[in-house]
Design a protein around this motif. Sequence first.
Motif, short mmCIF file in Angstrom:
data_model
loop_
_atom_site.label_atom_id
_atom_site.label_comp_id
_atom_site.label_asym_id
_atom_site.label_seq_id
_atom_site.Cartn_x
_atom_site.Cartn_y
_atom_site.Cartn_z
N ASP A 203 0.85 -1.19 0.00
CA ASP A 203 0.00 0.00 0.00
C ASP A 203 0.89 1.24 0.00
O ASP A 203 1.60 1.52 0.97
CB ASP A 203 -0.90 -0.03 1.24
CG ASP A 203 -1.94 1.09 1.23
OD1 ASP A 203 -1.85 1.99 0.38
OD2 ASP A 203 -2.84 1.05 2.09
N SER A 204 0.85 1.99 -1.09
CA SER A 204 1.68 3.20 -1.21
C SER A 204 1.03 4.42 -0.56
O SER A 204 1.66 5.47 -0.42
CB SER A 204 1.95 3.51 -2.68
OG SER A 204 0.75 3.95 -3.31
N SER A 206 -1.56 5.90 -1.95
CA SER A 206 -2.45 6.36 -3.03
C SER A 206 -3.10 5.18 -3.77
O SER A 206 -4.19 5.31 -4.32
CB SER A 206 -1.68 7.23 -4.02
OG SER A 206 -0.57 6.52 -4.55
N ASP A 207 -2.42 4.03 -3.75
CA ASP A 207 -2.98 2.82 -4.35
C ASP A 207 -2.21 1.61 -3.82
O ASP A 207 -1.34 1.74 -2.95
CB ASP A 207 -2.94 2.88 -5.88
CG ASP A 207 -1.54 3.21 -6.42
OD1 ASP A 207 -0.55 2.76 -5.81
OD2 ASP A 207 -1.44 3.93 -7.42
N LYS A 220 -6.70 0.49 -6.86
CA LYS A 220 -6.90 1.59 -5.92
C LYS A 220 -7.12 1.07 -4.49
O LYS A 220 -6.63 1.64 -3.53
CB LYS A 220 -8.09 2.45 -6.37
CG LYS A 220 -7.79 3.30 -7.59
CD LYS A 220 -8.99 4.14 -7.99
CE LYS A 220 -8.67 4.92 -9.27
NZ LYS A 220 -9.88 5.61 -9.78
N GLU A 343 -4.40 2.39 4.60
CA GLU A 343 -5.15 3.39 3.81
C GLU A 343 -6.04 2.74 2.75
O GLU A 343 -7.19 3.13 2.57
CB GLU A 343 -4.17 4.36 3.14
CG GLU A 343 -4.84 5.51 2.40
CD GLU A 343 -5.58 6.46 3.32
OE1 GLU A 343 -6.61 7.02 2.87
OE2 GLU A 343 -5.16 6.63 4.49
N ASN A 344 -5.53 1.73 2.06
CA ASN A 344 -6.26 1.15 0.93
C ASN A 344 -6.46 -0.36 1.03
O ASN A 344 -6.75 -1.03 0.04
CB ASN A 344 -5.52 1.46 -0.37
CG ASN A 344 -5.41 2.95 -0.62
OD1 ASN A 344 -6.42 3.64 -0.76
ND2 ASN A 344 -4.19 3.47 -0.63
#
Length: 370
Positions: A203-204, A206-207, A220, A343-344
């Motif tokens: 998980d970066s 942003s995606d 995503k 986050e994602n």
Amino acid sequence: MDLSYWELKNWFTNVDYTIVGSGIVGLHTALRLRERFPTAKILVLEKGMLPQGASTKNAGFACFGSLSEIMDDLKTHSEEDVVQLIEKRWLGLQLLRKRLGDAVIDFKPYGGYELFMKDDEGGFNDCVGKLPFINEILKPLFKADVFTKEVDRFGFENTQEYLIFNPFEAQIDTGNMMQELLRQAVAANILILNQQTVTSYSDSGSDVEVVLNDFSFISKKILFTTNGFANALTKGAVQPARAQVLITEPIPNLDIKGTFHLDRGYYYFRNIDDRILLGGGRNLDFETENTTEFGQTKIVQNKLEDLLKNVILPNREFQIAHRWSGIMGVGNSKKPIVSQLSENVFCGVRLGGMGVAIGSLIGTELADLI
């Protein structure tokens, strides 16, 4: 992986949501995401030829817990937590029926029964003693008594004279259920790829980079619905639990109808297509059965055959037609895990052997975390 331009473009480019696992939870997650995001690109990855784990391998019980199971849960969970769990299972069953339709899943409201062995008089009396209390705490949900004591009319042997009956339980056809879920997913333009194992992800912020055996792509969001295979993902909060099952050849004039539990739910059986389907026994050897490996063991299979011969089908001829196993996800708590891991990255796991009942609801809750 030697992918073409078309394969990359159609399957692995601009992916909005990747769901890992195409079982009950995974497909309900995908369908709920499609309802919420009509134009999103949704990809489901499944490591098996068919949904791996328990979704196509379970016994098809539309149940929410036998009396002794509920009493067992009250020893380790608060009364409020137990009632909430039962409510989730009950709501999940209604959601499953609404989405798929009773005719499609061959829903049969024969009720559920709990048997007690002859030498378990103490367990039986304990359950009968607690029966009014359990009915009382469940009455706000069911608006009626859930459990009653009834005389055994099925001719079981080496058991107590009375059974505990639950009119709210039923049985379904597991294969029909999963076929219909897959059909609805395909009709909703949800992409499903089988025999694809996610080996890692990153998980970066942003995606997410999703890594398969010899290929990676960007999504995503990623949502894990791998239940019995979620040990590492949940840092040990989910343990695998193998369930061994067998089914007989058709038995002439079989008059057993319903779903049946024995020994706090560790054994369970039902009628299907004039056969008896029987499973359980992991309590005979927890250490061996806490595995992600499919297969059978002599200790469990011998016990299942013994129950068929001496309890369920006494003085009846029968032949074993087939044996298999499934992998459930269990833990110290019966409460399912529906959470955002980063986050994602999200997960919906630990169904505690109640996937048919609670899977549709957990999938919906997971999709609604987005």
